[in-house]
Design an enzyme around this catalytic site. Structure first.
Site, PDB file in Angstrom:
ATOM      1  N   ASP A   8     -61.033  82.502 -94.100  1.00 43.14           N
ATOM      2  CA  ASP A   8     -61.874  82.137 -95.252  1.00 43.14           C
ATOM      3  C   ASP A   8     -61.604  80.732 -95.771  1.00 43.14           C
ATOM      4  OD1 ASP A   8     -62.885  84.713 -95.065  1.00 43.14           O
ATOM      5  OD2 ASP A   8     -61.402  85.506 -96.464  1.00 43.14           O
ATOM      6  N   HIS A  36     -68.553  84.168 -92.213  1.00 41.36           N
ATOM      7  CA  HIS A  36     -68.649  82.713 -92.351  1.00 41.36           C
ATOM      8  C   HIS A  36     -69.886  82.382 -93.189  1.00 41.36           C
ATOM      9  CE1 HIS A  36     -66.204  82.233 -88.360  1.00 41.36           C
ATOM     10  NE2 HIS A  36     -65.536  82.817 -89.336  1.00 41.36           N
ATOM     11  N   ASP A 331     -62.999  70.756-105.241  1.00 38.38           N
ATOM     12  CA  ASP A 331     -63.642  70.891-106.557  1.00 38.38           C
ATOM     13  C   ASP A 331     -63.058  72.053-107.373  1.00 38.38           C
ATOM     14  OD1 ASP A 331     -64.992  72.252-104.314  1.00 38.38           O
ATOM     15  OD2 ASP A 331     -66.214  73.176-105.889  1.00 38.38           O
TER      16      ASP A 331
HETATM   17  P1  GDP Z   1     -64.909  81.164 -93.606  1.00 37.67           P
HETATM   18  O1  GDP Z   1     -64.667  82.584 -93.246  1.00 37.67           O
HETATM   19  O2  GDP Z   1     -63.751  80.288 -93.251  1.00 37.67           O
HETATM   20  O3  GDP Z   1     -66.207  80.645 -93.054  1.00 37.67           O
HETATM   21  O4  GDP Z   1     -65.013  81.101 -95.196  1.00 37.67           O
HETATM   22  P2  GDP Z   1     -65.861  82.099 -96.123  1.00 37.67           P
HETATM   23  O5  GDP Z   1     -67.296  81.797 -95.955  1.00 37.67           O
HETATM   24  O6  GDP Z   1     -65.421  83.503 -95.932  1.00 37.67           O
HETATM   25  O7  GDP Z   1     -65.340  81.668 -97.558  1.00 37.67           O
HETATM   26  C1  GDP Z   1     -65.440  80.354 -98.010  1.00 37.67           C
HETATM   27  C2  GDP Z   1     -66.203  80.349 -99.335  1.00 37.67           C
HETATM   28  O8  GDP Z   1     -66.070  79.089 -99.935  1.00 37.67           O
HETATM   29  C3  GDP Z   1     -67.701  80.552 -99.184  1.00 37.67           C
HETATM   30  O9  GDP Z   1     -68.165  81.252-100.294  1.00 37.67           O
HETATM   31  C4  GDP Z   1     -68.248  79.139 -99.151  1.00 37.67           C
HETATM   32  O10 GDP Z   1     -69.605  79.061 -99.594  1.00 37.67           O
HETATM   33  C5  GDP Z   1     -67.335  78.472-100.131  1.00 37.67           C
HETATM   34  N1  GDP Z   1     -67.079  77.042 -99.917  1.00 37.67           N
HETATM   35  C6  GDP Z   1     -66.889  76.372 -98.757  1.00 37.67           C
HETATM   36  N2  GDP Z   1     -66.547  75.093 -98.991  1.00 37.67           N
HETATM   37  C7  GDP Z   1     -66.499  74.955-100.341  1.00 37.67           C
HETATM   38  C8  GDP Z   1     -66.142  73.868-101.210  1.00 37.67           C
HETATM   39  O11 GDP Z   1     -65.805  72.775-100.789  1.00 37.67           O
HETATM   40  N3  GDP Z   1     -66.197  74.129-102.549  1.00 37.67           N
HETATM   41  C9  GDP Z   1     -66.582  75.341-103.057  1.00 37.67           C
HETATM   42  N4  GDP Z   1     -66.596  75.490-104.383  1.00 37.67           N
HETATM   43  N5  GDP Z   1     -66.908  76.364-102.264  1.00 37.67           N
HETATM   44  C10 GDP Z   1     -66.853  76.181-100.924  1.00 37.67           C
HETATM   45  P1  IMO Z   2     -62.944  84.798 -91.340  1.00 40.54           P
HETATM   46  O1  IMO Z   2     -63.440  84.424 -89.965  1.00 40.54           O
HETATM   47  C1  IMO Z   2     -59.976  86.691 -93.919  1.00 40.54           C
HETATM   48  C2  IMO Z   2     -57.519  89.820 -92.119  1.00 40.54           C
HETATM   49  C3  IMO Z   2     -57.749  91.155 -92.792  1.00 40.54           C
HETATM   50  C4  IMO Z   2     -56.395  91.800 -92.569  1.00 40.54           C
HETATM   51  C5  IMO Z   2     -56.025  91.316 -91.167  1.00 40.54           C
HETATM   52  C6  IMO Z   2     -56.372  92.298 -90.048  1.00 40.54           C
HETATM   53  O2  IMO Z   2     -64.017  85.108 -92.304  1.00 40.54           O
HETATM   54  O3  IMO Z   2     -61.975  83.778 -91.832  1.00 40.54           O
HETATM   55  P2  IMO Z   2     -58.652  93.078 -88.926  1.00 40.54           P
HETATM   56  O4  IMO Z   2     -59.869  93.703 -89.521  1.00 40.54           O
HETATM   57  O5  IMO Z   2     -58.910  91.799 -88.208  1.00 40.54           O
HETATM   58  O6  IMO Z   2     -57.856  94.026 -88.096  1.00 40.54           O
HETATM   59  O7  IMO Z   2     -57.717  92.733 -90.199  1.00 40.54           O
HETATM   60  O8  IMO Z   2     -56.732  90.120 -90.966  1.00 40.54           O
HETATM   61  N1  IMO Z   2     -58.749  89.144 -91.643  1.00 40.54           N
HETATM   62  C7  IMO Z   2     -59.378  88.187 -92.311  1.00 40.54           C
HETATM   63  N2  IMO Z   2     -59.145  87.668 -93.530  1.00 40.54           N
HETATM   64  N3  IMO Z   2     -60.987  86.211 -93.173  1.00 40.54           N
HETATM   65  C8  IMO Z   2     -61.221  86.695 -91.936  1.00 40.54           C
HETATM   66  O9  IMO Z   2     -62.157  86.181 -91.104  1.00 40.54           O
HETATM   67  C9  IMO Z   2     -60.406  87.748 -91.466  1.00 40.54           C
HETATM   68  N4  IMO Z   2     -60.371  88.462 -90.323  1.00 40.54           N
HETATM   69  C10 IMO Z   2     -59.341  89.301 -90.437  1.00 40.54           C
HETATM   70  O10 IMO Z   2     -58.034  91.003 -94.165  1.00 40.54           O
HETATM   71  O11 IMO Z   2     -55.455  91.269 -93.466  1.00 40.54           O
HETATM   72 MG    MG Z   3     -64.671  84.448 -94.161  1.00 40.56          MG
END
Ligand code: GDP
Ligand code: IMO
Ligand code: MG
Length: 439
Positions: A8, A36, A331
């Protein structure tokens, strides 16, 4: 492009930015545990299995053999994308070698977690990831995408696997989960018909594209600290999340991987169990969670928030050979009087400057925090590095020196264009200003 922490990090946004310049975007690991997020104007897309490149008309999205593929989630995702005007046709390719996540994997994931004793819960996403990869490695009870396409073989496989799973579940968990082969088969057969046109030998496809000069972006899922070999085991996921997962998970020669963009936030989060040494359980952590909207994209769980863990960041950056950093959510840190960075761990009175193998030691570790001056200005949407407050610039510089990597992308908001692009990424967002419409 890989997440350097516990997932994330903002990979969705970074891939979306980068992939405007790529021809192929390839997922090589993980499955529907990933979430994502990409904002295109007012529209929010949360992608779980479909590579983020699908949102850019130029790129082809490829699901490689290393992905744990849940066909039902994938079908839902495809229909959601189509309903929102995104073209999903020959621009989505699915590996014939990818392993299939089925209902019994998700059941096993949930049963295992609910009955794990002695602090053994991992806090998985319940997407069946661990059980699917375990079956893949065990080899005797696995279904791959190529099996889905062969009706007789699929019926034989499911007919032999389901009774086995029922016996296993009954012995281990006292329930057979109500599984029946016909139900499993029916679901898979429907999915197979829909997915068939997308299935091919994606490894051969990507290698061919590379040979003809196409630019390929490998989209990592999860994060390096969740890597099966190098993360905070056992609180990890079940795949190779870093670029070391690319050759196997995408089917390309190792030397194909050249530039490694490591993604982090300006602070650190994790969801699920396991150590997070820099965690802020009080008000500061709550403030980050609320300002950054730190709730899971896949499960909706509140994310644990802490100061940036520079020990884990440096470990991960070194491990993957990161050539640059993308640092999202700068931010979100506006308004703190001072901003902390975890520069070492203290375990039983001893300083430690790396991630140890033993997660129980990390659970006991105290963070050694270095404070930097904070900044009060809101910086949302800033695109020019020089416009950042001096304290924010100093913070970025400190992360560069601690990680040993230049920060080339700085997130200043969730939107596609809310980003500072520097160094070799100069001009990236500017080129797409106004948002390239998805097809
Ligand atoms: P990922 O799994 O690595 O793709 O990340 P996620 O999408 O699960 O979580 C990242 C969150 O941060 C999402 O809600 C994005 O819209 C948000 N996000 C990404 N970059 C930024 C940033 O620079 N600032 C803010 N405020 N939010 C961001
Ligand atoms: P993205 O691609 C955040 C974490 C789970 C748990 C551990 C094992 O969005 O960054 P699993 O279901 O894979 O067996 O869970 O890994 N986990 C993630 N946490 N973002 C993810 O994916 C994750 N994928 C797995 O929360 O701790
Ligand atoms: Mg994510």
């Amino acid at each position: 492009m890989v997440g350097l922490t516990w997932g994330d990090e903002g990979k969705g946004k970074v891939i979306d930015l980068l992939c405007s310049r790529f021809d192929e975007v390839v997922r090589y690991n993980g499955g529907a545990n990933a979430g994502h997020t990409v904002w295109v104007g007012e529209q929010r897309f949360a992608l779980h299995l479909v590579p983020t490149g699908i949102l850019r008309p130029r790129a082809t999205a490829v699901i490689g053999p290393g992905v744990a593929l849940d066909p039902l989630v994938l079908l839902d995702e495809i229909s959601e994308l189509r309903s929102r005007g995104v073209r999903v046709a020959d621009n989505l390719k699915i590996s014939d070698r990818a392993h299939v996540v089925t209902v019994y994997h998700k059941l096993e994931d949930a049963l295992g977690e609910s009955q794990a004793g002695g602090g053994g819960r991992i806090g998985t996403t319940s997407r069946g990831i661990g059980p699917c990869y375990a079956d893949k490695m065990r080899r005797y009870a696995a279904v791959r995408v190529c099996d889905l396409l062969d009706e007789r073989r699929l019926a034989q496989l499911v007919g032999s696997i389901v009774p086995l799973k029922r016996r296993q579940f009954t012995a281990l968990y006292g329930t057979d989960g109500g599984l029946n082969a016909e139900g499993v088969l029916e679901e898979l057969a429907i999915a197979a018909a829909e997915l068939r046109p997308h299935v091919c030998d994606t490894g051969a496809y990507v290698r061919g594209r590379i040979a003809s000069g196409a630019k390929v972006l490998f989209e990592g899922a999860n994060g390096v600290m969740l890597d099966i070999d190098h993360g905070t085991y056992p609180y990890v996921t079940s795949s190779s999340t870093g670029p070391h997962g690319v050759p196997g998970g995408a089917g390309v020669p190792a030397a194909t991987v050249r530039d490694v963009v490591g993604v982090t936030k300006a602070y650190t989060t994790r969801v699920g169990e396991g150590p997070l040494v820099s965690e802020l359980p009080g008000e500061d952590g709550d403030r980050i969670r609320e300002r950054g909207r730190e709730y899971g994209t896949t499960t909706g769980r509140p994310r644990r928030c802490g100061w940036l863990d520079a020990v884990a960041l440096r470990y991960a950056a070194e491990l993957v050979g990161a050539t640059e950093l993308a640092m999202m959510h700068l931010d979100t840190l506006s308004g703190f009087e001072k901003v902390g960075i975890c520069i070492a761990y203290e375990i039983d009175g001893h300083p430690v400057d790396t991630v140890l193998a033993d997660a129980s030691l990390l659970e006991r570790a105290a963070p050694v925090i270095e404070y930097c001056p904070g900044w009060s200005e809101e910086i949302r949407g800033i695109r020019d590095y020089q416009e950042l407050p001096a304290a924010a610039q100093a913070y970025v510089a400190r992360i560069e020196s601690l990680s040993g990597c230049p920060v080339t992308l700085i997130g200043t908001g969730p939107g596609r264009s809310e980003c500072i692009c520097r160094g070799r990424r100069e001009g990236l967002a500017t080129a797409d200003q106004g948002g390239e419409a998805h097809a």
